[in-house]
Design a protein around this motif. Structure first.
Motif, mmCIF file in Angstrom:
data_model
loop_
_atom_site.group_PDB
_atom_site.id
_atom_site.type_symbol
_atom_site.label_atom_id
_atom_site.label_comp_id
_atom_site.label_asym_id
_atom_site.label_seq_id
_atom_site.Cartn_x
_atom_site.Cartn_y
_atom_site.Cartn_z
ATOM 1 N N ILE A 28 78.512 33.764 37.607
ATOM 2 C CA ILE A 28 78.601 35.109 37.037
ATOM 3 C C ILE A 28 79.922 35.761 37.422
ATOM 4 O O ILE A 28 80.571 36.424 36.602
ATOM 5 C CB ILE A 28 77.398 35.969 37.492
ATOM 6 C CG1 ILE A 28 76.115 35.441 36.832
ATOM 7 C CG2 ILE A 28 77.620 37.437 37.150
ATOM 8 C CD1 ILE A 28 74.848 36.128 37.308
ATOM 9 N N GLY A 29 80.365 35.557 38.660
ATOM 10 C CA GLY A 29 81.656 36.104 39.081
ATOM 11 C C GLY A 29 82.803 35.518 38.291
ATOM 12 O O GLY A 29 83.739 36.230 37.893
ATOM 13 N N PHE A 30 82.734 34.217 38.041
ATOM 14 C CA PHE A 30 83.762 33.535 37.243
ATOM 15 C C PHE A 30 83.818 34.113 35.832
ATOM 16 O O PHE A 30 84.895 34.470 35.327
ATOM 17 C CB PHE A 30 83.434 32.040 37.211
ATOM 18 C CG PHE A 30 84.265 31.219 36.275
ATOM 19 C CD1 PHE A 30 85.582 30.916 36.555
ATOM 20 C CD2 PHE A 30 83.716 30.724 35.093
ATOM 21 C CE1 PHE A 30 86.352 30.138 35.681
ATOM 22 C CE2 PHE A 30 84.470 29.948 34.217
ATOM 23 C CZ PHE A 30 85.791 29.658 34.518
ATOM 24 N N ASP A 37 72.551 28.168 36.647
ATOM 25 C CA ASP A 37 72.945 27.713 37.980
ATOM 26 C C ASP A 37 74.265 26.957 37.965
ATOM 27 O O ASP A 37 74.811 26.647 39.016
ATOM 28 C CB ASP A 37 71.849 26.820 38.575
ATOM 29 C CG ASP A 37 70.578 27.600 38.877
ATOM 30 O OD1 ASP A 37 70.678 28.820 39.141
ATOM 31 O OD2 ASP A 37 69.488 27.005 38.819
ATOM 32 N N VAL A 38 74.756 26.633 36.765
ATOM 33 C CA VAL A 38 76.064 25.996 36.654
ATOM 34 C C VAL A 38 76.663 26.369 35.299
ATOM 35 O O VAL A 38 75.976 26.366 34.280
ATOM 36 C CB VAL A 38 75.972 24.454 36.808
ATOM 37 C CG1 VAL A 38 75.083 23.841 35.741
ATOM 38 C CG2 VAL A 38 77.368 23.823 36.767
ATOM 39 N N ALA A 39 77.948 26.720 35.310
ATOM 40 C CA ALA A 39 78.693 26.987 34.079
ATOM 41 C C ALA A 39 79.768 25.913 33.953
ATOM 42 O O ALA A 39 80.501 25.645 34.908
ATOM 43 C CB ALA A 39 79.323 28.376 34.111
ATOM 44 N N PHE A 40 79.841 25.314 32.770
ATOM 45 C CA PHE A 40 80.863 24.298 32.537
ATOM 46 C C PHE A 40 81.471 24.533 31.160
ATOM 47 O O PHE A 40 80.939 25.289 30.339
ATOM 48 C CB PHE A 40 80.283 22.879 32.654
ATOM 49 C CG PHE A 40 79.247 22.527 31.628
ATOM 50 C CD1 PHE A 40 79.603 21.859 30.457
ATOM 51 C CD2 PHE A 40 77.905 22.840 31.813
ATOM 52 C CE1 PHE A 40 78.656 21.517 29.506
ATOM 53 C CE2 PHE A 40 76.945 22.504 30.870
ATOM 54 C CZ PHE A 40 77.324 21.844 29.711
ATOM 55 N N ALA A 44 85.742 30.206 28.511
ATOM 56 C CA ALA A 44 85.968 30.513 29.923
ATOM 57 C C ALA A 44 86.363 29.218 30.617
ATOM 58 O O ALA A 44 85.510 28.389 30.940
ATOM 59 C CB ALA A 44 84.722 31.115 30.570
ATOM 60 N N THR A 45 87.656 29.039 30.821
ATOM 61 C CA THR A 45 88.190 27.854 31.478
ATOM 62 C C THR A 45 88.980 28.299 32.703
ATOM 63 O O THR A 45 89.152 29.495 32.948
ATOM 64 C CB THR A 45 89.083 27.066 30.505
ATOM 65 O OG1 THR A 45 90.042 27.949 29.922
ATOM 66 C CG2 THR A 45 88.255 26.446 29.388
ATOM 67 N N HIS A 46 89.478 27.334 33.469
ATOM 68 C CA HIS A 46 90.152 27.674 34.721
ATOM 69 C C HIS A 46 91.628 28.025 34.497
ATOM 70 O O HIS A 46 92.522 27.466 35.131
ATOM 71 C CB HIS A 46 90.003 26.537 35.722
ATOM 72 C CG HIS A 46 88.615 26.428 36.291
ATOM 73 N ND1 HIS A 46 88.215 27.088 37.436
ATOM 74 C CD2 HIS A 46 87.525 25.757 35.859
ATOM 75 C CE1 HIS A 46 86.944 26.818 37.690
ATOM 76 N NE2 HIS A 46 86.500 26.006 36.738
#
Length: 633
Positions: free
Chosen positions: A337-339, A320-323, A283-285
């Motif tokens: 979670i939305g991401f 609390d943070v996804a990276f 899951a990346t941008h």
């Protein structure tokens, strides 16, 4: 900023198309820029990273031009993504977890333990990884590396391992963690089809292009690939199941296995002590590749979507943070979670809708042209096709289920490119007439048609300078308008090679470490790929390798096929020569490092039979071509 003196300005249709992008999407949304800057602690004073010989392998300052306004020669959406990706330095994700970003195509993550640090994904090159670790230590202290973790089997996540640890560190007990199957896939991908992949990667990442508004501005997933020393330190601890718990230097980790997603061997990591979730490259941008343009096995979007759902179910309430190993983190439980959910939806949508359309009889090209993401997904910046694209991902889904054939018998036995090109050009009235009409299409802004039709002239007559120049000009315009970084790089590298000839392969991944890590089975298989079949039709040679402390292995070249059989059972053949040696000597011989005669003379090998048969067999092996033609026949 460097500029290719042969590059042309953007044509008005491209300028207009790029301007329309500015009106279509929310460029006033600055949350990504805030997130990309959050936690910044500093960057390197020396912007150029060099290898031991002084050659530049990475330049932190090469993309400084991106701070300016987007020119007409770049898609504003890709310009925005490249600005975000080009930011470099040390960043705090949460207390105890840090990332060095912008030092290579990928990120290196450092997690602080009780005595030292766990390094996650040590970049592509030893030089960039060492520079990244030095930057961390400059700000956080000279802590030793107490563990290394590879999230998956792509070379930009393990190739720089020797820049952060040594073989001596591993012998002293520093663990190297990786998902099950990592070594098999890491080695095979870079050896079996490694030459072709590396050549196409030169196009994909645009490493040979000048950096600037008319050249390389990024690759979507990161800026480009470093060109330093690639290595591989094999794993010492394997993660085999979802839910597996491990602790390294007091750092607690819970793993999720995600094979068949972005890589055939991959995992996600939850850090319960930090409420942080590392998504590796799942899951990346950006919209990722289901089939990377450099070439690979087609990935499974259905399984990818399932794993993203599972990640939310397993870890969403405690994150609390996804990276990830590319780009910047997402903070806040609801946003994370939305991401992840939107990332899940984009892969599921492409999978399901491609199948819906192929079951209605649509071909890959038709599906790619018709496919459009739902408005809610299209508005999310992180689903944009900066690296993968809706167009080539739908074709990948089709290929996964249906193969290369679209069902039309007219496409079942077409002439190869050069033969087809000669016939097309003749049918269309000759090269002069094709080029005359193509210039009209160029003036009208139909650059897609120009490259499609002029390609026939180039392949029918690669010395036609007029055709090459027009093809280069049209490819350049397509590059200027592309939102996808790898498409832009393909187009512009094609233009560069049409004008100046092959640029070669700037980044080579078939490094000595990877070759040494091949199992003997893999090494024999890699040699079989190199047999010149037609030249070997009449050969019948059998060599038996008597290996110390192992079963003998028989290699036979017959009917243009090189096979190998372990043991002396019915499948083995009577050898022309038997060679007794240890595995290291056999590897040195098969990899071309030491001739058999030298091994015998050195006392490292003993031969019984016709010694010349070994050289005869090896003489049927050809060398791959790392500079094979792409935009010409």
């Amino acid at each position: 900023m460097t500029r290719n003196p042969d590059s042309k300005p953007a044509q008005q249709p491209v300028v207009d198309g790029n301007s329309a992008i500015l009106r279509r999407f929310p460029f006033d949304d600055t949350r990504d820029f805030d997130d990309a800057r959050r936690g910044f602690l500093g960057t390197a004073a020396e912007t150029v990273i060099r290898d031991a010989g002084g050659r530049v392998v990475w330049d932190l300052g090469a993309y400084g031009f991106l701070t300016g306004d987007c020119p007409g020669t770049a898609n504003p959406s890709l310009w925005r993504q490249s600005r975000l990706s080009a930011g470099h330095g040390l960043f705090e994700v949460v207390e105890g977890i840090y990332q060095i970003r912008g030092f290579d195509l990928s990120n290196m993550t450092v997690v602080e333990g009780e005595r030292g640090v766990l390094v996650i994904d040590p970049l592509l090159s030893a030089e960039t990884a060492a520079a990244a670790l030095a930057l961390y230590r400059e700000h956080r202290g000279d802590r030793p590396v107490t563990g290394v973790l590879y999230t998956h089997s792509h070379v930009d996540h393990f190739g720089g391992a020797r820049g952060v640890v040594s073989d001596e560190d591993i012998e002293r007990g520093v663990p190297v963690i990786a998902p099950r199957g990592f070594l098999t896939h890491a080695v095979s991908e870079n050896v079996y089809a490694g030459t072709a992949m590396a050549r196409r990667a030169a196009y994909m990442y645009g490493a040979a292009l000048p950096k600037g508004e008319r050249g390389q501005i990024g690759a979507g997933l990161g800026q480009t690939t470093s060109t330093g020393s690639v290595g591989l330190i094999p794993p010492t601890l394997e993660v085999t199941r979802t839910g597996q718990l491990e602790a390294v230097d007091g750092i607690r980790m819970v793993f999720q296995m995600t094979p068949g997603t972005e890589a055939p061997a991959e995992l996600n990591i939850h850090f319960p002590g930090h409420a942080a979730l590392c998504m590796a490259e799942n899951a990346t941008h950006n919209l990722h590749n289901l089939l990377t343009l450099r070439g690979a096995e087609v990935r499974d979007p259905r399984e990818w979507a399932r794993c993203l759902t599972e990640a939310v179910d397993l870890f969403g309430d405690s994150t609390d943070v996804a990276f990830a190993s590319h780009h910047w983190p997402v903070w806040g439980r609801e946003r994370a979670i939305g991401f992840l959910t939107e990332q899940r939806d984009v892969y599921a949508y492409l999978h399901d809708q491609t199948l819906r359309m192929l079951n209605r009889g649509h071909t890959p090209l038709e599906i790619a042209e018709a496919m459009q993401l739902p408005p809610a997904l299209e508005r999310a910046w992180h689903t944009h096709g900066y690296y993968g694209s809706v167009s080539h991902n739908t074709k990948a889904v089709y290929q996964r289920y249906m193969g290369w054939f679209d069902g039309n018998p007219a496409h079942l036995w077409e002439h190869p490119p050069a033969g087809s090109a000669e016939r097309y050009v003749e049918f269309m009235g000759g090269a002069d007439e094709v080029l005359r009409r193509a210039r009209e299409s160029f003036a009208a802004g139909d650059f897609r048609w120009v490259v499609q039709v002029v390609n026939h002239v180039v392949f029918a007559d690669p010395d036609n300078t007029e055709a090459r120049d027009l093809q280069a000009d049209a490819l350049e315009q397509l590059g200027y308008g592309s939102e996808n970084g790898t498409w832009r790089n393909f187009y512009l590298t094609g233009a560069l090679e049409l004008r100046h000839g092959p640029v070669g392969t700037p980044t080579t991944t078939a490094a000595p470490d990877l070759l040494r890590t091949l199992t003997l089975d893999q090494l024999f298989d890699a040699l079989a790929i190199r047999v010149d079949g037609p030249r070997s039709w009449d050969a019948d040679i059998c060599v038996r390798w008597n290996l110390k402390d192992q079963e003998p292995v028989g290699m036979r070249l017959r009917n243009g096929v090189l096979t190998h059989v372990t043991g002396t059972g019915p499948a083995s053949s009577e050898p022309d020569v038997e060679v007794t040696l240890d595995e290291d000597a056999l590897r040195a011989l098969l990899l071309g490092e030491t001739p058999l005669a030298d091994l015998v003379e050195q006392g490292r090998a003993k031969a019984d039979g016709d010694l010349a048969k070994v050289d005869e067999l090896l003489g049927h092996l050809g060398e791959p071509d790392p500079d094979f033609a792409i935009v010409t026949p």
